[in-house]
Design a protein around this motif. Structure first.
Motif, PDB file in Angstrom:
ATOM      1  N   ALA A   1       9.849   9.026  -6.514  1.00 15.76           N
ATOM      2  CA  ALA A   1       9.898   8.597  -5.151  1.00 15.76           C
ATOM      3  C   ALA A   1       8.594   7.868  -4.789  1.00 15.76           C
ATOM      4  CB  ALA A   1      10.682   9.222  -4.245  1.00 15.76           C
ATOM      5  N   VAL A   2       8.389   6.658  -4.163  1.00 14.46           N
ATOM      6  CA  VAL A   2       7.195   6.150  -3.590  1.00 14.46           C
ATOM      7  C   VAL A   2       7.600   5.438  -2.295  1.00 14.46           C
ATOM      8  CG1 VAL A   2       5.382   4.565  -3.966  1.00 14.46           C
ATOM      9  CG2 VAL A   2       6.489   5.632  -5.797  1.00 14.46           C
ATOM     10  N   GLU A   3       6.658   5.940  -1.292  1.00 12.59           N
ATOM     11  CA  GLU A   3       6.801   5.496   0.180  1.00 12.59           C
ATOM     12  C   GLU A   3       5.753   4.392   0.423  1.00 12.59           C
ATOM     13  OE1 GLU A   3       7.218   6.859   4.959  1.00 12.59           O
ATOM     14  OE2 GLU A   3       6.249   8.019   3.383  1.00 12.59           O
ATOM     15  N   TYR A   4       5.874   3.250   0.785  1.00 11.13           N
ATOM     16  CA  TYR A   4       4.898   2.408   1.182  1.00 11.13           C
ATOM     17  C   TYR A   4       4.701   2.577   2.801  1.00 11.13           C
ATOM     18  CZ  TYR A   4       4.724  -0.185  -3.586  1.00 11.13           C
ATOM     19  OH  TYR A   4       4.783  -0.459  -4.748  1.00 11.13           O
ATOM     20  N   VAL A   5       3.508   1.737   2.901  1.00  8.70           N
ATOM     21  CA  VAL A   5       3.319   1.916   4.492  1.00  8.70           C
ATOM     22  C   VAL A   5       4.375   1.172   5.288  1.00  8.70           C
ATOM     23  CG1 VAL A   5       0.814   2.245   4.325  1.00  8.70           C
ATOM     24  CG2 VAL A   5       1.716   0.082   4.485  1.00  8.70           C
ATOM     25  N   GLY A   6       5.160   0.290   4.797  1.00  7.55           N
ATOM     26  CA  GLY A   6       6.223  -0.204   5.380  1.00  7.55           C
ATOM     27  C   GLY A   6       5.995  -1.618   5.923  1.00  7.55           C
ATOM     28  N   GLU A   7       6.935  -2.257   6.651  1.00 11.06           N
ATOM     29  CA  GLU A   7       6.753  -3.646   7.344  1.00 11.06           C
ATOM     30  C   GLU A   7       6.314  -3.697   8.498  1.00 11.06           C
ATOM     31  OE1 GLU A   7       8.840  -6.700   4.146  1.00 11.06           O
ATOM     32  OE2 GLU A   7      10.413  -5.808   5.894  1.00 11.06           O
ATOM     33  N   TRP A   8       5.476  -4.672   9.100  1.00 14.06           N
ATOM     34  CA  TRP A   8       4.783  -4.436  10.253  1.00 14.06           C
ATOM     35  C   TRP A   8       5.137  -5.914  11.003  1.00 14.06           C
ATOM     36  CZ3 TRP A   8       2.137  -0.470  12.193  1.00 14.06           C
ATOM     37  CH2 TRP A   8       2.084   0.641  11.354  1.00 14.06           C
ATOM     38  N   ASP A   9       5.325  -5.958  12.352  1.00 17.06           N
ATOM     39  CA  ASP A   9       5.764  -7.441  13.038  1.00 17.06           C
ATOM     40  C   ASP A   9       4.237  -7.479  14.016  1.00 17.06           C
ATOM     41  OD1 ASP A   9       7.917  -7.628  11.772  1.00 17.06           O
ATOM     42  OD2 ASP A   9       9.205  -6.881  13.513  1.00 17.06           O
ATOM     43  N   PHE A  10       3.985  -8.804  14.206  1.00 18.03           N
ATOM     44  CA  PHE A  10       3.078  -8.898  15.288  1.00 18.03           C
ATOM     45  C   PHE A  10       3.754 -10.167  15.998  1.00 18.03           C
ATOM     46  CE2 PHE A  10      -0.497 -10.652  17.508  1.00 18.03           C
ATOM     47  CZ  PHE A  10      -1.228  -9.716  17.654  1.00 18.03           C
ATOM     48  N   PRO A  11       4.106 -10.113  17.312  1.00 15.76           N
ATOM     49  CA  PRO A  11       4.777 -10.873  18.134  1.00 15.76           C
ATOM     50  C   PRO A  11       3.777 -11.716  18.679  1.00 15.76           C
ATOM     51  CG  PRO A  11       5.280  -8.724  18.894  1.00 15.76           C
ATOM     52  CD  PRO A  11       4.043  -8.476  17.798  1.00 15.76           C
TER      53      PRO A  11
ATOM     54  N   VAL B   1       0.830  -1.265   0.017  1.00 16.87           N
ATOM     55  CA  VAL B   1      -0.008  -0.079  -0.011  1.00 16.87           C
ATOM     56  C   VAL B   1       0.808   1.042   0.218  1.00 16.87           C
ATOM     57  CG1 VAL B   1      -1.873   1.231   1.250  1.00 16.87           C
ATOM     58  CG2 VAL B   1      -1.732  -1.502   1.149  1.00 16.87           C
ATOM     59  N   VAL B   2       0.615   2.086  -1.124  1.00 17.70           N
ATOM     60  CA  VAL B   2       1.413   3.540  -1.136  1.00 17.70           C
ATOM     61  C   VAL B   2       0.981   4.440  -0.189  1.00 17.70           C
ATOM     62  CG1 VAL B   2       2.094   5.167  -2.671  1.00 17.70           C
ATOM     63  CG2 VAL B   2       2.135   2.991  -3.522  1.00 17.70           C
ATOM     64  N   ALA B   3       1.888   5.080   0.593  1.00 18.33           N
ATOM     65  CA  ALA B   3       1.521   6.264   1.556  1.00 18.33           C
ATOM     66  C   ALA B   3       1.632   7.477   0.830  1.00 18.33           C
ATOM     67  CB  ALA B   3       2.025   6.087   2.870  1.00 18.33           C
ATOM     68  N   ARG B   4       2.770   7.792   0.345  1.00 17.54           N
ATOM     69  CA  ARG B   4       3.522   9.163  -0.493  1.00 17.54           C
ATOM     70  C   ARG B   4       4.129   8.931  -1.898  1.00 17.54           C
ATOM     71  NH1 ARG B   4       6.054  12.673   4.255  1.00 17.54           N
ATOM     72  NH2 ARG B   4       7.344  10.444   4.532  1.00 17.54           N
ATOM     73  N   ARG B   5       3.826   9.918  -2.508  1.00 17.44           N
ATOM     74  CA  ARG B   5       4.768   9.928  -3.901  1.00 17.44           C
ATOM     75  C   ARG B   5       5.349  11.342  -3.906  1.00 17.44           C
ATOM     76  NH1 ARG B   5       2.994   5.702  -7.264  1.00 17.44           N
ATOM     77  NH2 ARG B   5       1.076   4.698  -6.637  1.00 17.44           N
TER      78      ARG B   5
END
Length: 373
Positions: A347-357, A111-115
């Motif tokens: 330049a494209v920023e995605y929402v990044g990666e997420w961890d669930f412990p 999912v893209v957040a910013r461009r």
């Protein structure tokens, strides 16, 4: 909407991906074959009427000396990320992976957040007061992405900083550079190149640089240039069998999933690159070049041929993959950012990666283990 999750066959997984405009090359079944140190499983979400509504490729790797796994869905899963009932998608996934022995789950919502437009990036690089891309006002924002991030936090997911892909430092770039192709002619794309790019393409043509497609047997030629590039740019190269395995796995699944391009000049191969294709999304994956004869501009010639071929295939985006977020002149990756943006990339920023412990003690132990490496 009630959803159930269960393992699915490779055929089911592949058919679903093929029915979508695009999915990451890391979310096709064959990507699991590229990563033999990880155990791969295809997951499917089913609606109440039995319809397959989403898929995910999960890679699982054991924690050293413990029979528990890190579960990783790189640039996935392929689900409806805009839905208001995200819990119905993610909770069954977490329950299933916990039953498989996972102590932590990592995912990367596509999912893209910013461009940032090429002009905005160029201006940011030229401004000595600007140090990081994330601090530059974006050309466009995607409010849904920020809503998604808030919902994930409320559900207990933790955002992580980008890392490497090897071993437990599983991670994909949060910032990438992409050239939009949808609705544009090849002439439009050519006009999007900066003056230096257009000049270099002409120079390569005049010098007689020829760009050709290679096959499996040419991977060794690519690898020779790749190891030279690794030494010059000071990174640890992957072994040749990795690229051979990638070629075999991806092209067995689809005959045109992976391509190899080689730039020749007077019988000498000066540059080479791999390209990956899933639907309308094409990625420049790995690039390599020699320091010899740089004046004939083989890299520009090769990239332009790849872009032209991507356009002919009907691509809606040409993806240069990761870029640095740092705009400091001292950063050796800044030159690569200039190169990609010069091709008309945004330049494209995605929402990044997420961890669930799932097991907080083991998840914390992994953090400590990684910090000491």
């Amino acid at each position: 909407m009630t959803l159930t999750l269960r393992p699915i066959s490779r055929a089911e997984h592949l058919a679903f991906v093929a029915s979508r405009p695009s999915a990451s090359h890391m979310q096709v079944p064959s990507w699991g074959d590229v990563k033999p140190d990880w155990r791969a499983e295809s997951l499917g979400w089913f609606a109440a009427d039995g319809r397959l509504a989403g898929v995910g490729l999960v890679l699982m790797r054991p924690l050293p000396r413990v029979k528990r796994y890190l579960a990783y869905l790189p640039e996935g899963p392929v689900i409806d990320w805009g839905t208001p009932d995200l819990e119905r998608w993610l909770e069954p996934m977490l329950a299933h992976l916990k039953s498989r022995g996972a102590f932590s789950v990592k995912m990367g919502p596509p999912v893209v957040a910013r461009r940032w437009s090429p002009e905005a990036v160029k201006a940011a690089i030229a401004n000595p007061e600007t140090h990081r891309l994330r601090d530059v006002p974006a050309t466009s924002y995607e409010p849904e992405a920020f809503d998604l991030a808030d919902r994930l936090r409320r559900m207990g997911w933790q955002q992580t900083e980008p890392g490497g892909e090897d071993g437990f430092a599983a991670g994909q770039p949060r910032y990438v550079c992409q050239i939009p192709f949808a609705g544009r002619s090849l002439d439009d794309i050519h006009r999007g190149l900066n003056q230096q790019w257009r000049r270099n393409i002409k120079k390569a043509e005049k010098a007689g640089v020829k760009v050709v497609r290679g096959g499996y047997e040419d991977l060794s030629v690519f690898y020779g240039l790749y190891t030279e590039t690794a030494e010059r740019d000071q990174f640890i190269p992957r072994p040749l069998p990795y690229f051979q395995r990638m070629w075999t796995a991806l092209n067995t699944e689809h005959p045109d999933r992976m391509r190899l391009y080689l730039a020749h000049h007077d019988g000498d191969v000066l540059a080479a690159a791999t390209m990956l294709i899933v639907g309308g999304h094409l990625w420049y994956s790995y690039g390599a070049s020699t320091s010899r004869k740089r004046e004939v501009q083989p890299n520009n010639a090769m990239q332009w041929r790849m872009m032209a071929d991507a356009h002919e295939l009907g691509a809606h985006v040409y993806d240069f993959r990761g870029i640095t977020d740092t705009l400091e002149e001292s950063d050796h990756l800044l030159g690569l950012l200039r190169f990609k943006v010069g091709a008309g990339g945004e330049a494209v920023e995605y929402v990044g990666e997420w961890d669930f412990p799932l097991n907080r003690l083991l998840h914390k132990a992994l953090d400590v283990y990684m910090a000491r490496r």
